[in-house]
Write an enzyme that holds these catalytic residues in place. Structure first.
Site, mmCIF file in Angstrom:
data_model
loop_
_atom_site.group_PDB
_atom_site.id
_atom_site.type_symbol
_atom_site.label_atom_id
_atom_site.label_comp_id
_atom_site.label_asym_id
_atom_site.label_seq_id
_atom_site.Cartn_x
_atom_site.Cartn_y
_atom_site.Cartn_z
ATOM 1 N N TYR A 141 7.442 2.900 -13.505
ATOM 2 C CA TYR A 141 8.901 2.751 -13.361
ATOM 3 C C TYR A 141 9.547 2.462 -14.703
ATOM 4 C CZ TYR A 141 8.537 2.828 -8.289
ATOM 5 O OH TYR A 141 8.315 3.232 -6.991
ATOM 6 N N HIS B 69 9.752 7.937 4.821
ATOM 7 C CA HIS B 69 9.413 8.162 3.417
ATOM 8 C C HIS B 69 7.988 8.684 3.208
ATOM 9 C CE1 HIS B 69 10.038 7.625 -0.866
ATOM 10 N NE2 HIS B 69 8.918 6.926 -0.959
ATOM 11 N N ASP C 257 8.546 10.982 -3.133
ATOM 12 C CA ASP C 257 8.650 9.819 -4.011
ATOM 13 C C ASP C 257 8.472 10.280 -5.470
ATOM 14 O OD1 ASP C 257 8.701 6.627 -3.638
ATOM 15 O OD2 ASP C 257 7.335 7.082 -5.276
#
Length: 478
Positions: free
Chosen positions: A397, A454, A247
């Protein structure tokens, strides 16, 4: 007669000058050519730079406190009572019949999770679990960085201990690595090898996540994180080390390798982000569905990549709505999540459903307890809750994507350190080796993992540990 002698003398002198100048000119041109060729092959690196993320202006007086301070996670009756009060006051919206997880977290199952959280989950006990590994704080660029540092209890005679930095992502935390740490620090005890490899593991919290202080200034991105983590490793006394990430951790560790390749002995990733499609890759995508071997794709690559629009466009759009919110106005949605533990749990745990296995979308309980325990899942949620770090984690982000919407601005630097890639079948996107080579120029191992998604270290710690060891073993033999 002088008229004959002078031209001859001039001709002789000119030829002597030529005898000297021509080789000199040739050497000069040759030198320039060699320098040009060397510059073409010189590894370009990201400038390390410096930063300040503390509150207010950076003090010009005195040095930053570079001490490493032991840290212990604590809780209180007040903290637990406040949580219970909020859980008791939660409101729920009835789910659409037959919706499963297609609309997000199923509210009927959410009630079950909250009931367990309120009546059976023991946060004090989980705090003890979290404190079983040594925690520390150190101040870098004006903010306190949290990390755990686990050394092996036993080192076989003559064996070197390999330092390994492991970096989490969102919505995970350092806790993701709790099951893989003993496999790496005590591999022989867990039957993973004959004691030829032993690691000491450092797991920092990204600033703004968990127990790492949130940046007070705008612009804190993966480059700043990479620089801070290099400084952390230097402060711990390491000159060379291995790094691993998934990630955001994948991007951060990739930037670390691009920034100081001389410090990175090897880079291991369990996801690869390449960003913008190149013309060559578009051709590869079009031909790969019919003649994968012609464009360097294996049968397994073809199985994981196609049908391309479904797996790489529609599925990605379905799973990335959160990203658009967090990359634009994270504080707005974050306010509600920071105030409601139930909302926070639904927002975070939904990712642990479909990012673990896409088919879990069709299950009423999101398949969550088929891979994790509720204690494990809620402990990760609690790390966000007790630190009020959901908003600052979401800002990460915006800080990255507002500068680099395709997340590929630094791909031009390339990664030249030895690289290992573990490709898990349920990962959000699959990146074939032939595509990864566009950025990662020295891929030493590339593994098609048999299962997992993930959150590799959290879900399949043994598989990931084995792959890391295989990679490091190969690098050490080079």
């Amino acid at each position: 007669m002088w008229q004959e002698i002078l031209p001859n003398a001039w001709s002789f002198e000119y030829s002597q000058k030529n005898a000297v100048l021509v080789p000199v000119a040739a050497l000069g041109v040759g030198g320039i050519l060699i320098c040009w060729l060397r510059s073409r092959h010189k590894i370009k690196t990201i400038e390390m730079g410096d930063g300040w993320w503390g509150s207010g202006e950076r003090s010009l007086k005195g040095r930053e406190d570079d001490s490493i301070r032991p840290f212990k996670i604590e809780t209180s009756d007040k903290e637990i009572e406040d949580l219970h009060r909020r859980l008791d006051q939660a409101r729920y919206t009835p789910h659409v019949e037959g919706a499963a997880f297609h609309y997000g977290f199923n509210s009927s199952y959410l009630k079950e999770v909250v009931s367990y959280w309120r009546n059976q989950f023991d946060w004090r006990k989980q705090v003890e679990v979290l404190n079983k590994y040594p925690h520390f704080h150190t101040t870098i660029e004006g903010i306190d960085i949290h990390f755990i540092h686990v050394k092996p209890s036993y080192v076989p005679h003559g064996r070197a201990v390999q330092p390994l930095l492991m970096v989490h992502g969102w919505p995970g935390s350092f806790y993701e690595f709790y099951k893989i740490i003993p496999l790496l620090t005590e591999p022989a005890k867990h039957g993973l090898n004959e004691g030829d490899l032993v690691f000491e593991v450092i797991c920092p919290s990204i600033p703004g996540y968990g127990f790492s202080e949130a940046p007070h200034q705008q612009g804190f991105d993966s480059i700043a994180t990479a620089r801070i983590f290099h400084k952390l490793m230097k402060r711990l006394g390491f000159k060379e080390y291995y790094i691993q990430g998934g990630d955001w951790g994948s991007r951060i560790t990739t930037n670390m390798a691009q920034m100081l390749p001389q410090s990175v002995r090897g880079l291991h990733l369990n996801i690869v982000f390449l960003g913008k499609q190149s013309l060559g890759r578009l051709i590869s995508i079009m031909l790969g569905a019919y003649v994968p071997w012609l464009v360097g794709l294996s049968r397994e690559d073809a199985r994981r990549v196609y049908p391309f629009m479904q797996k790489n466009v529609y599925d990605l759009l379905r799973e990335s709505g959160y990203l658009h919110i967090q990359a634009t106005k994270p504080d707005t949605a974050g306010c509600g999540l920071n105030d409601s533990p139930v909302g926070l749990a639904a927002y975070i745990l939904e990712k642990f459903s479909t990012w673990t296995d896409k088919s879990f979308l069709h299950k009423d309980d999101g398949g969550l307890e088929s891979k994790y325990s509720l204690d494990e899942l809620l402990t990760n949620v609690m790390i966000y809750w007790v630190t009020s770090s959901i908003v600052s984690s979401m800002r990460y982000y915006k800080e990255n994507i507002s500068k680099d919407p395709n997340l590929n601005a630094y791909n031009r630097f390339g990664v030249h350190v030895p690289t290992g890639i573990a490709a898990f079948p349920q990962e959000i996107v699959h990146t074939p080796r032939t595509w990864a080579k566009d950025v990662y120029k020295n891929i030493v191992t590339y593994s098609y993992m048999p299962r997992g998604g993930h959150f590799a270290a959290f879900e399949e710690p043994k598989l990931l540990a084995q792959d890391i060891m295989q990679f490091v073993r190969k690098v050490e033999q080079m």
